[in-house]
Design an enzyme around this catalytic site. Structure first.
Site, PDB file in Angstrom:
ATOM      1  N   GLU A 100       0.826  -1.196   0.000  1.00  0.00           N
ATOM      2  CA  GLU A 100       0.000   0.000   0.000  1.00  0.00           C
ATOM      3  C   GLU A 100       0.867   1.256   0.000  1.00  0.00           C
ATOM      4  O   GLU A 100       1.941   1.280   0.604  1.00  0.00           O
ATOM      5  CB  GLU A 100      -0.909  -0.011   1.228  1.00  0.00           C
ATOM      6  CG  GLU A 100      -1.875  -1.194   1.168  1.00  0.00           C
ATOM      7  CD  GLU A 100      -2.920  -1.171   2.276  1.00  0.00           C
ATOM      8  OE1 GLU A 100      -4.087  -1.354   1.951  1.00  0.00           O
ATOM      9  OE2 GLU A 100      -2.567  -0.971   3.438  1.00  0.00           O
ATOM     10  N   CYS A 113       3.479   8.427   1.474  1.00  0.00           N
ATOM     11  CA  CYS A 113       4.005   7.436   2.403  1.00  0.00           C
ATOM     12  C   CYS A 113       4.237   6.139   1.636  1.00  0.00           C
ATOM     13  O   CYS A 113       3.303   5.523   1.121  1.00  0.00           O
ATOM     14  CB  CYS A 113       2.994   7.242   3.540  1.00  0.00           C
ATOM     15  SG  CYS A 113       3.557   6.063   4.755  1.00  0.00           S
ATOM     16  N   CYS A 120       6.285  -7.422   7.021  1.00  0.00           N
ATOM     17  CA  CYS A 120       7.347  -6.868   7.864  1.00  0.00           C
ATOM     18  C   CYS A 120       7.818  -7.947   8.830  1.00  0.00           C
ATOM     19  O   CYS A 120       7.038  -8.795   9.243  1.00  0.00           O
ATOM     20  CB  CYS A 120       6.801  -5.669   8.647  1.00  0.00           C
ATOM     21  SG  CYS A 120       8.062  -4.671   9.446  1.00  0.00           S
ATOM     22  N   CYS A 124       6.137  -5.444  15.591  1.00  0.00           N
ATOM     23  CA  CYS A 124       5.803  -4.482  16.651  1.00  0.00           C
ATOM     24  C   CYS A 124       4.352  -4.774  17.054  1.00  0.00           C
ATOM     25  O   CYS A 124       3.482  -4.926  16.197  1.00  0.00           O
ATOM     26  CB  CYS A 124       5.949  -3.049  16.141  1.00  0.00           C
ATOM     27  SG  CYS A 124       7.644  -2.664  15.660  1.00  0.00           S
ATOM     28  N   CYS A 127       1.276  -2.617  15.848  1.00  0.00           N
ATOM     29  CA  CYS A 127       1.238  -2.270  14.427  1.00  0.00           C
ATOM     30  C   CYS A 127       0.518  -3.354  13.623  1.00  0.00           C
ATOM     31  O   CYS A 127       0.813  -4.535  13.760  1.00  0.00           O
ATOM     32  CB  CYS A 127       2.666  -2.092  13.905  1.00  0.00           C
ATOM     33  SG  CYS A 127       2.750  -1.709  12.154  1.00  0.00           S
ATOM     34  N   GLY A 176       6.777  -2.214   6.128  1.00  0.00           N
ATOM     35  CA  GLY A 176       8.143  -2.731   6.085  1.00  0.00           C
ATOM     36  C   GLY A 176       9.150  -1.883   6.833  1.00  0.00           C
ATOM     37  O   GLY A 176       8.862  -0.768   7.276  1.00  0.00           O
ATOM     38  N   GLU A 177      10.337  -2.443   7.008  1.00  0.00           N
ATOM     39  CA  GLU A 177      11.444  -1.749   7.659  1.00  0.00           C
ATOM     40  C   GLU A 177      12.470  -1.397   6.577  1.00  0.00           C
ATOM     41  O   GLU A 177      13.173  -2.277   6.068  1.00  0.00           O
ATOM     42  CB  GLU A 177      12.065  -2.668   8.742  1.00  0.00           C
ATOM     43  CG  GLU A 177      13.385  -2.188   9.315  1.00  0.00           C
ATOM     44  CD  GLU A 177      13.391  -0.728   9.786  1.00  0.00           C
ATOM     45  OE1 GLU A 177      12.512  -0.324  10.556  1.00  0.00           O
ATOM     46  OE2 GLU A 177      14.294   0.014   9.354  1.00  0.00           O
ATOM     47  N   SER A 208      12.009   6.303   8.004  1.00  0.00           N
ATOM     48  CA  SER A 208      11.675   5.944   9.378  1.00  0.00           C
ATOM     49  C   SER A 208      12.141   4.527   9.673  1.00  0.00           C
ATOM     50  O   SER A 208      11.895   3.608   8.904  1.00  0.00           O
ATOM     51  CB  SER A 208      10.156   6.055   9.574  1.00  0.00           C
ATOM     52  OG  SER A 208       9.821   5.675  10.890  1.00  0.00           O
ATOM     53  N   SER A 230      11.446   5.273  15.365  1.00  0.00           N
ATOM     54  CA  SER A 230      10.249   4.857  16.097  1.00  0.00           C
ATOM     55  C   SER A 230      10.658   4.457  17.505  1.00  0.00           C
ATOM     56  O   SER A 230      10.953   3.301  17.775  1.00  0.00           O
ATOM     57  CB  SER A 230       9.591   3.672  15.386  1.00  0.00           C
ATOM     58  OG  SER A 230       9.172   4.070  14.107  1.00  0.00           O
ATOM     59  N   LEU A 231      10.666   5.434  18.415  1.00  0.00           N
ATOM     60  CA  LEU A 231      11.173   5.164  19.762  1.00  0.00           C
ATOM     61  C   LEU A 231      10.091   4.496  20.632  1.00  0.00           C
ATOM     62  O   LEU A 231      10.286   3.400  21.139  1.00  0.00           O
ATOM     63  CB  LEU A 231      11.668   6.468  20.390  1.00  0.00           C
ATOM     64  CG  LEU A 231      12.440   6.320  21.691  1.00  0.00           C
ATOM     65  CD1 LEU A 231      13.719   5.503  21.499  1.00  0.00           C
ATOM     66  CD2 LEU A 231      12.780   7.680  22.298  1.00  0.00           C
ATOM     67  N   HIS A 232       8.998   5.183  20.817  1.00  0.00           N
ATOM     68  CA  HIS A 232       7.779   4.617  21.441  1.00  0.00           C
ATOM     69  C   HIS A 232       7.871   4.227  22.916  1.00  0.00           C
ATOM     70  O   HIS A 232       6.855   3.894  23.533  1.00  0.00           O
ATOM     71  CB  HIS A 232       7.250   3.403  20.664  1.00  0.00           C
ATOM     72  CG  HIS A 232       6.953   3.670  19.225  1.00  0.00           C
ATOM     73  ND1 HIS A 232       6.446   4.854  18.753  1.00  0.00           N
ATOM     74  CD2 HIS A 232       7.106   2.882  18.114  1.00  0.00           C
ATOM     75  CE1 HIS A 232       6.289   4.780  17.432  1.00  0.00           C
ATOM     76  NE2 HIS A 232       6.683   3.605  17.027  1.00  0.00           N
ATOM     77  N   ASN A 307      -3.447   4.430  16.307  1.00  0.00           N
ATOM     78  CA  ASN A 307      -4.518   4.159  15.348  1.00  0.00           C
ATOM     79  C   ASN A 307      -4.959   2.713  15.507  1.00  0.00           C
ATOM     80  O   ASN A 307      -4.156   1.803  15.294  1.00  0.00           O
ATOM     81  CB  ASN A 307      -4.022   4.398  13.920  1.00  0.00           C
ATOM     82  CG  ASN A 307      -3.727   5.865  13.674  1.00  0.00           C
ATOM     83  OD1 ASN A 307      -4.556   6.727  13.925  1.00  0.00           O
ATOM     84  ND2 ASN A 307      -2.516   6.157  13.215  1.00  0.00           N
ATOM     85  N   CYS A 350      -1.072   5.709  10.208  1.00  0.00           N
ATOM     86  CA  CYS A 350       0.149   5.022  10.648  1.00  0.00           C
ATOM     87  C   CYS A 350      -0.184   3.675  11.265  1.00  0.00           C
ATOM     88  O   CYS A 350      -1.022   3.590  12.164  1.00  0.00           O
ATOM     89  CB  CYS A 350       0.860   5.812  11.744  1.00  0.00           C
ATOM     90  SG  CYS A 350       1.374   7.422  11.258  1.00  0.00           S
TER      91      CYS A 350
HETATM   92  N1  SAH Z   1       9.504   0.076  10.079  1.00  0.00           N
HETATM   93  C1  SAH Z   1       9.651   1.508  10.083  1.00  0.00           C
HETATM   94  C2  SAH Z   1       8.697   2.163   9.121  1.00  0.00           C
HETATM   95  C3  SAH Z   1       7.241   2.169   9.544  1.00  0.00           C
HETATM   96  S1  SAH Z   1       6.829   3.788   9.889  1.00  0.00           S
HETATM   97  C4  SAH Z   1       9.500   2.024  11.492  1.00  0.00           C
HETATM   98  O1  SAH Z   1       9.172   1.238  12.360  1.00  0.00           O
HETATM   99  O2  SAH Z   1       9.795   3.177  11.745  1.00  0.00           O
HETATM  100  C5  SAH Z   1       5.301   3.673  10.608  1.00  0.00           C
HETATM  101  C6  SAH Z   1       5.224   4.405  11.931  1.00  0.00           C
HETATM  102  O3  SAH Z   1       3.911   4.208  12.482  1.00  0.00           O
HETATM  103  C7  SAH Z   1       6.191   3.834  12.956  1.00  0.00           C
HETATM  104  O4  SAH Z   1       6.627   4.830  13.815  1.00  0.00           O
HETATM  105  C8  SAH Z   1       5.306   2.869  13.663  1.00  0.00           C
HETATM  106  O5  SAH Z   1       5.839   2.475  14.891  1.00  0.00           O
HETATM  107  C9  SAH Z   1       4.040   3.657  13.782  1.00  0.00           C
HETATM  108  N2  SAH Z   1       2.873   2.823  14.037  1.00  0.00           N
HETATM  109  C10 SAH Z   1       2.726   1.517  13.818  1.00  0.00           C
HETATM  110  N3  SAH Z   1       1.502   1.101  14.185  1.00  0.00           N
HETATM  111  C11 SAH Z   1       0.852   2.191  14.644  1.00  0.00           C
HETATM  112  C12 SAH Z   1      -0.466   2.409  15.125  1.00  0.00           C
HETATM  113  N4  SAH Z   1      -1.338   1.420  15.168  1.00  0.00           N
HETATM  114  N5  SAH Z   1      -0.803   3.659  15.494  1.00  0.00           N
HETATM  115  C13 SAH Z   1       0.084   4.669  15.379  1.00  0.00           C
HETATM  116  N6  SAH Z   1       1.334   4.519  14.914  1.00  0.00           N
HETATM  117  C14 SAH Z   1       1.719   3.293  14.551  1.00  0.00           C
END
Ligand code: SAH
Length: 371
Positions: A100, A113, A120, A124, A127, A176-177, A208, A230-232, A307, A350
């Protein structure tokens, strides 16, 4: 020139080739070197989908090209538009795999995007894409094609009059990463950045990553695009659970790699993405810890309201919790905008991307139009 006439299936696709590959292809075809440059212009600057449109080439040459080569885009098996104007295209490649691509229009810019893999490996836990296994890496051609298809659908190829360009920015934030598919991503970005082609500058491109530490250095040295991480979470035990890659590259190592990322200045700060998950990572104490962790890194923080997707165990933090978190980070001198969710109604926000190919395969046989 080659004499035998290849069948439709064998015509080599020129779309997606880099400069050197295109030059080599045309040299092998017996064309003069300047032809490669002309074709480059038609393919990547003008978006030609038909050799007949390449009016700066002689008619005979155009006809010869059309016999041997194709100018193909992947098929678009589904195109959706959100009530907020966000668009999503499901692309289908000749092997049946799908990814997508999402376009997010804003007042001053339009962000595309782009996906880098089918599925992937990161898994995570918050995700949606993470629930789909990795099927394969995308080739450079397939990454570049996402940008070209967006331009096709948005009617954005010159000389169309376009007061506001609709694809001004690119984020590698789709499926994907990207740093697990580094070579193809780098190759694709080179084509996308070429000033005589798609011409999107490195300053308008953000990659990212979930934190593939050894590749961050290479990415900085070789492609030099903006970096988002993507620290989180601010503690390894929590991040281990959210982003399992953390077990391999823990927070301290990741932040070290960020500290040495080139171009880190006030103008080119690293973006730290932080998904807001209710009761998991959203307390004021964690906001304060985040500020401590980022000390010494030219950084901005992007708070992403979670999301939801079908079947997820997580919930989005309350508005009050998100505001309190943002205020703490902001008071410490970092910009900390809350990302407005876009395209949630079409599962384009996202972390909501997941190709239908898995489901489709299970239900086969089924007409393609149902994709
Ligand atoms: N693999 C890379 C590229 C993906 S970017 C990465 O991890 O950075 C997509 C971004 O959306 C990342 O920061 C991911 O952690 C975040 N993301 C994934 N699932 C999400 C969700 N359900 N709600 C909000 N952000 C999310």
């Amino acid at each position: 020139m080659a004499t035998e006439i290849p069948s439709e299936m064998q015509r080599r696709n020129l779309v997606g080739l880099g400069r050197a590959a295109l030059a080599a292809e045309l040299a092998a075809f017996g064309a003069e070197p300047f032809r490669a440059r002309q074709l480059w212009h038609w393919i990547y600057h003008r978006g030609a989908t038909d050799f007949a449109a390449m009016t700066s080439l002689s008619k005979t040459f155009r006809e010869e090209l059309a016999v041997h080569y194709a100018l193909q885009r992947p098929a678009v098996s589904r195109a959706l538009t959100s009530i907020d104007g966000t668009r999503k295209w499901l692309l289908r490649f000749p092997d049946g795999q799908e990814v997508e691509t999402v376009h997010i229009p804003e007042e001053e810019r339009g962000t595309l995007c782009v996906s880098s893999q089918v599925g992937c490996t990161l898994s995570c836990t918050f995700c949606h894409t993470g629930t789909q296994r990795l099927v394969r890496n995308l080739g450079a051609t397939e990454i570049v094609a996402q940008v070209m298809i967006a331009r096709d659908y948005l009617g954005e190829w010159p000389p169309a009059v376009q007061p506001d360009r609709q694809v001004t920015n690119i984020v590698l934030m789709g499926m994907g990463e990207p740093l697990f598919n580094y070579d193809n991503v780098a190759k694709a970005l080179k084509i996308i950045m070429d000033p005589e082609g798609l011409s999107i500058s490195r300053r308008k491109i953000t990659l990212s990553t979930a934190g593939v530490v050894p590749m961050i250095r290479r990415c900085g040295a070789e492609i030099g695009v903006n970096l988002a991480v993507s620290l989180h979470a601010v503690r390894d035990d929590i991040r281990d659970r959210l982003v399992p890659l953390n077990r391999k590259y823990p927070i301290a190592e990741l932040l070290d790699a960020c500290r040495s990322y080139p171009g880190g200045s006030n103008a080119r700060r690293i973006t730290f993405e932080y998904v807001m998950l209710k009761g998991v990572n959203d307390s004021p104490a964690e906001a304060r810890q985040l500020v401590r962790l980022l000390a010494g890194i030219p950084a901005k923080v992007n708070l992403i309201p979670f999301n939801p997707w079908p079947g997820t165990p997580f919930e989005c933090s309350s508005e009050a919790a998100i505001t309190a978190f943002s205020d703490i980070v902001f008071a410490a001198g970092y910009s900390a905008p809350v990302r407005t969710p876009r395209g949630r109604d079409i599962l384009a926000a996202c972390g909501q991307l997941k190709s239908a190919s898995v489901k489709l395969r299970r239900r086969e046989p089924e007409p393609l139009s149902a994709a």
